[in-house]
Design an enzyme around this catalytic site. Structure first.
Site, mmCIF file in Angstrom:
data_model
loop_
_atom_site.group_PDB
_atom_site.id
_atom_site.type_symbol
_atom_site.label_atom_id
_atom_site.label_comp_id
_atom_site.label_asym_id
_atom_site.label_seq_id
_atom_site.Cartn_x
_atom_site.Cartn_y
_atom_site.Cartn_z
ATOM 1 N N GLY A 1 0.855 -1.186 0.000
ATOM 2 C CA GLY A 1 0.000 0.000 0.000
ATOM 3 C C GLY A 1 0.883 1.225 0.000
ATOM 4 C CB ALA A 2 1.121 4.148 -2.253
ATOM 5 C CD GLU A 3 -2.150 5.615 -0.115
ATOM 6 O OE1 GLU A 3 -2.504 6.187 -1.166
ATOM 7 O OE2 GLU A 3 -2.199 4.368 0.023
ATOM 8 C CE1 TYR B 1 -9.049 -12.251 -7.963
ATOM 9 C CE2 TYR B 1 -6.800 -12.071 -7.145
ATOM 10 C CZ TYR B 1 -7.726 -12.635 -8.008
ATOM 11 O OH TYR B 1 -7.316 -13.583 -8.924
ATOM 12 C CG ASN C 1 1.718 6.180 -6.041
ATOM 13 O OD1 ASN C 1 2.341 5.230 -6.504
ATOM 14 N ND2 ASN C 1 1.940 6.662 -4.850
ATOM 15 C CB ALA D 1 18.884 5.267 -13.142
ATOM 16 C CG ASP E 1 4.929 4.037 -2.313
ATOM 17 O OD1 ASP E 1 4.337 4.914 -2.977
ATOM 18 O OD2 ASP E 1 4.671 2.820 -2.406
#
Length: 329
Positions: A42-44, A112, A171, A231, A260
């Site tokens: 989860g990004a957050e 899902y 994102n 990079a 993240d």
């Protein structure tokens, strides 16, 4: 009400990150073909976990089910030192699930998450004022895609009056936007933020931009716009110009979670050294490299002495540095 001359209240948290996290099942490399391990993605929550590892008081706000999946996700994030007291546990929807195949099989990913507990977040189900009781609030474009209620929540957290710095990471995830890039929506949200993180590849896909300066031109309001160029390095735009910092070198296992990680490192440094953009960019690079040298979404960091030595390097020394790995000085 604050009396004249009195000290403003101290925010409850340093960083609050709001968004969905999923239970992840993946093929465990080097084991039997039917052997799986689990992780949390989860990004957050990634940002909250890295901020906690860097010593900040961080919180993650989301919605999970009351079953095993929700319990695993909640306990995992809490074990990383993140406050989860604002996570809502519900019985009316499941926790999202992600399945990830092995690199040998193309590392295919299946989600899902439709109708997940987190997709039911809204300004009515999430305590907006409590989320804003922080020095910084971090949000992403992923949450914008989950539902109308989630979209309203992101916009409320970006626009409600408060002293918190608002951080927004684009994102861009094509699978979440079957009708194509929501260019105008992303511009609207990003222009409400104080700090914006955008990958140059994302800017090309969403807006057709090929130059970092085009991103800044489209986002005139934020105090800081960080354009990540893989990079090569990062271009950071502020009111006094453009600041470039080359990327850090190191062995690459996979890019998962690197964006993240960069946002977490940048935010942590900004909250302690807002005037030192080079330090902000470098700490972003260090934390991002930790993610790229690991199979996990959130990887261990080098010890504090190693991080501080990298941050203090001269320009030529920085260009020759190689990431030392977790726990190394």
């Amino acid at each position: 009400m604050t009396l004249t001359g009195s000290t403003p209240p101290v925010p409850r948290f340093d960083v609050v990150a709001v968004g969905e996290s999923m239970l992840t099942l993946y093929r465990d490399p080097g084991t039997a073909a039917d052997a799986f391990a689990w992780d949390v993605c989860g990004a957050e929550s990634n940002v909250a976990l890295y901020c906690a590892a860097l010593g900040l008081g961080s919180a993650w706000v989301s919605r999970l089910d009351t079953g095993m999946a929700g319990s695993l996700v909640l306990d995992f994030v809490a074990a990383g030192g993140v406050d989860t007291s604002l996570v809502d546990l519900c019985e009316d929807a499941p926790t999202g699930l992600m399945l990830r195949d092995s690199p040998e099989r193309g590392q295919r990913v299946s989600y899902y998450r439709k109708g997940s507990a987190a997709s039911l977040m809204s300004p009515e189900t999430v305590p907006v004022d409590a989320c804003l009781d922080a020095r910084a609030v971090h949000l992403t474009g992923i949450t914008l895609a989950l539902s109308n209620g989630c979209r309203d929540l992101v916009m409320a957290l970006l626009s409600e009056p408060a002293g918190a710095v608002r951080s927004f990471d684009l994102n861009w995830r094509p699978a979440l936007w079957p009708d194509g890039p929501p260019g105008e929506l992303f511009l609207e949200a990003a222009n409400l933020a104080d700090i914006v993180f955008v990958g140059l590849d994302e800017a090309a896909a969403v807006w057709g931009f090929s130059e970092p300066s085009q991103v800044r031109s489209a986002l005139p309001r934020p105090r800081i716009v960080v354009v990540k160029d893989g990079a090569v390095g990062v271009h950071t735009f502020t009111s006094d110009g453009t600041h470039f910092e080359p990327a850090l070198r190191g062995p690459i296992v996979g890019p998962r979670g690197a964006g993240d990680a960069f946002a977490a490192g940048f935010l942590c440094s900004f909250l302690s050294h807002p005037e030192n953009l080079q330090r902000c960019q470098r700490l972003g690079h260090v934390v991002a490299m930790s993610a790229m040298t690991s199979e996990l979404d959130v990887a261990p960091l080098p010890d504090a002495s190693a991080i501080n030595a990298m941050l203090a390097a001269g320009p030529e020394e920085w260009g020759e540095l190689v990431y030392p790995g977790p726990g190394l000085g």
